[in-house]
Write an enzyme that holds these catalytic residues in place. Structure first.
Site, short mmCIF file in Angstrom:
data_model
loop_
_atom_site.label_atom_id
_atom_site.label_comp_id
_atom_site.label_asym_id
_atom_site.label_seq_id
_atom_site.Cartn_x
_atom_site.Cartn_y
_atom_site.Cartn_z
N ASP A 1 -2.68 9.03 7.67
CA ASP A 1 -1.77 8.06 7.06
C ASP A 1 -0.42 8.67 6.71
O ASP A 1 0.57 7.96 6.56
CB ASP A 1 -2.42 7.47 5.80
CG ASP A 1 -3.52 6.51 6.21
OD1 ASP A 1 -4.62 6.99 6.54
OD2 ASP A 1 -3.27 5.30 6.25
N ASN B 1 -5.53 11.20 4.73
CA ASN B 1 -6.29 10.26 5.55
C ASN B 1 -7.40 9.69 4.68
O ASN B 1 -7.58 10.07 3.51
CB ASN B 1 -6.84 10.94 6.81
CG ASN B 1 -7.39 9.94 7.81
OD1 ASN B 1 -6.76 8.93 8.11
ND2 ASN B 1 -8.59 10.18 8.33
N LYS B 2 -8.17 8.80 5.26
CA LYS B 2 -9.22 8.08 4.54
C LYS B 2 -10.07 9.03 3.69
O LYS B 2 -10.42 10.13 4.13
CB LYS B 2 -10.09 7.35 5.56
CG LYS B 2 -11.25 6.57 5.03
CD LYS B 2 -10.91 5.60 3.93
CE LYS B 2 -9.79 4.64 4.25
NZ LYS B 2 -9.30 3.89 3.06
N ARG C 1 0.86 -1.19 0.00
CA ARG C 1 0.00 0.00 0.00
C ARG C 1 0.90 1.24 0.00
O ARG C 1 1.87 1.30 0.77
CB ARG C 1 -0.93 0.02 1.23
CG ARG C 1 -1.91 -1.15 1.26
CD ARG C 1 -2.97 -0.97 2.35
NE ARG C 1 -3.98 -0.01 1.95
CZ ARG C 1 -4.92 0.45 2.78
NH1 ARG C 1 -4.96 0.05 4.03
NH2 ARG C 1 -5.82 1.32 2.35
#
Ligand code: MRU
Length: 346
Positions: A243, A253-254, A95
């Site tokens: 992240d 982030n998400k 990832r």
């Protein structure tokens, strides 16, 4: 069902030299512990989000690298390091956005580089210790983030969180949820709101599950209900994880985090990013330099539905993360303290 908090999100079975994770794709219906020894299975577990959340990915990868090291059959240190480097790069490719993955793997490799005169057996022992240290430090970092975040909150606050930056994303406590756990223990009486977090529903499946399992007052809403909550004054603060933090304070982030931050600014709700310092990437200048992971179209069109809910062949946009501009962030809460604008994280 057992309380999920009784389980380690990520651990090392030292006897069997295997990575143990909760398969998060099965939550909230089933708590299934996976025992992984094969590097490809560990890579798959990270890519398929069986283990997910930036700090947990870092811990899992570090343990995966140690396990892979024990499977290298050579006594020649130079050859060992060369093979190990290949395995490290492979794990790192699972990832791209969460910096904790490369951070943990680099830390593991550095142990070898710093001890390149040691024999293979000694290097494996050092790798094991480093992987366990990364996990234990993560627990302590999360607890401190929680204490710092709690200092910004008051009893009875309505708190919104997005995605899952909870225990399931870390070794313990979570980052964004850490103050919620500590506040719960200390009688703060928070009213917590989780948004679902389309398309993978980490908010509904994971955050709502773990917090309500602890007896907290949790309300679930769809992503598009956040403005409605804020307009009614029900949210006193937003707490999210991240992240990767760029040097200028931009945050990955998400997906959907930047929407929440934008709405929070509109309604004067403080927007806090909770970040262990391992998530701060001083090598990345701004959010524009962060690689955003693109995920399969089926996550949007089919996943979770009984039947496909979109026309065949429709084009789909499915980035896993977005960038929240630093101007929207009230503070970045780390284990070391609370950072506010102007952000210069170099
Ligand atoms: O795709 P995921 O589920 O790994 O995304 C997780 C997030 O975006 C979290 O908010 C982030 O990793 C912080 S976890 C403490």
């Amino acid at each position: 069902m057992d309380n999920i908090l009784n389980y380690d999100t990520v651990s090392l079975d030292e006897e069997e030299c295997a990575l143990e994770i909760i398969d998060q794709t099965l939550l909230p219906y089933e708590i299934k512990i996976l025992k992984l020894k094969d590097l490809k299975d560990i890579w798959d577990a990270i890519y398929l989000l069986k283990v997910r959340g930036a700090p947990a990915i870092g811990v899992a990868a570090a343990m995966g690298m140690y396990i892979a090291a024990t499977q290298i059959h050579t006594d020649d240190t130079e050859e060992f390091l060369k093979i190990l480097h290949g395995k490290k790069e492979y794990l790192n490719s699972a990832r791209p956005t969460a910096v904790n993955l490369s951070w943990a793997l680099n830390r593991m490799e550095k142990v070898c580089m710093d001890n390149s005169g040691a024999d293979v057996c000694k290097l494996c022992k050092l790798l094991k210790k480093e992987a366990l240290d990364i996990k234990n430090e993560d627990t302590e970092m999360c607890r401190r983030i929680g204490e710092n975040a709690l200092s910004l909150l008051k009893k009875g606050d309505g708190l919104l969180t997005h995605c899952n930056a909870g225990q399931l994303a870390t070794s313990k406590y979570g980052t964004a949820t850490s103050a919620m756990y500590l506040g719960h223990e200390r009688g703060y009486g928070f009213k917590i709101y989780c948004d679902e977090t389309r398309p993978l529903l980490q908010g509904a499946r994971l955050t709502a599950f773990e917090l309500s399992g602890e007896g907290m007052d949790v309300t679930l809403c769809c992503d598009n209900m956040v403005a409605s909550l804020m307009r009614q004054g029900l949210i006193n603060a937003v707490l999210v994880g991240c992240d990767r933090v760029a040097s200028n304070g931009d945050v990955a982030n998400k997906i959907g985090t930047s929407v929440v931050a934008t709405v929070a600014q509109r309604y004067n709700v403080p927007f806090y990013v909770c970040a262990p310092s391992s998530t701060i990437d001083t090598g990345t200048a701004t959010g524009n330099d962060i690689v955003i992971e693109q995920r399969p179209a089926e996550e949007v069109t089919e996943m979770w539905y009984k039947r496909r809910m979109a026309p065949e062949n429709i084009k789909v946009y499915n980035p896993a993360f977005d960038i929240t501009d630093h101007e929207l962030i009230t503070a970045i809460i780390t284990e070391r303290g609370i950072l506010r604008a102007p952000y210069d994280l170099n």
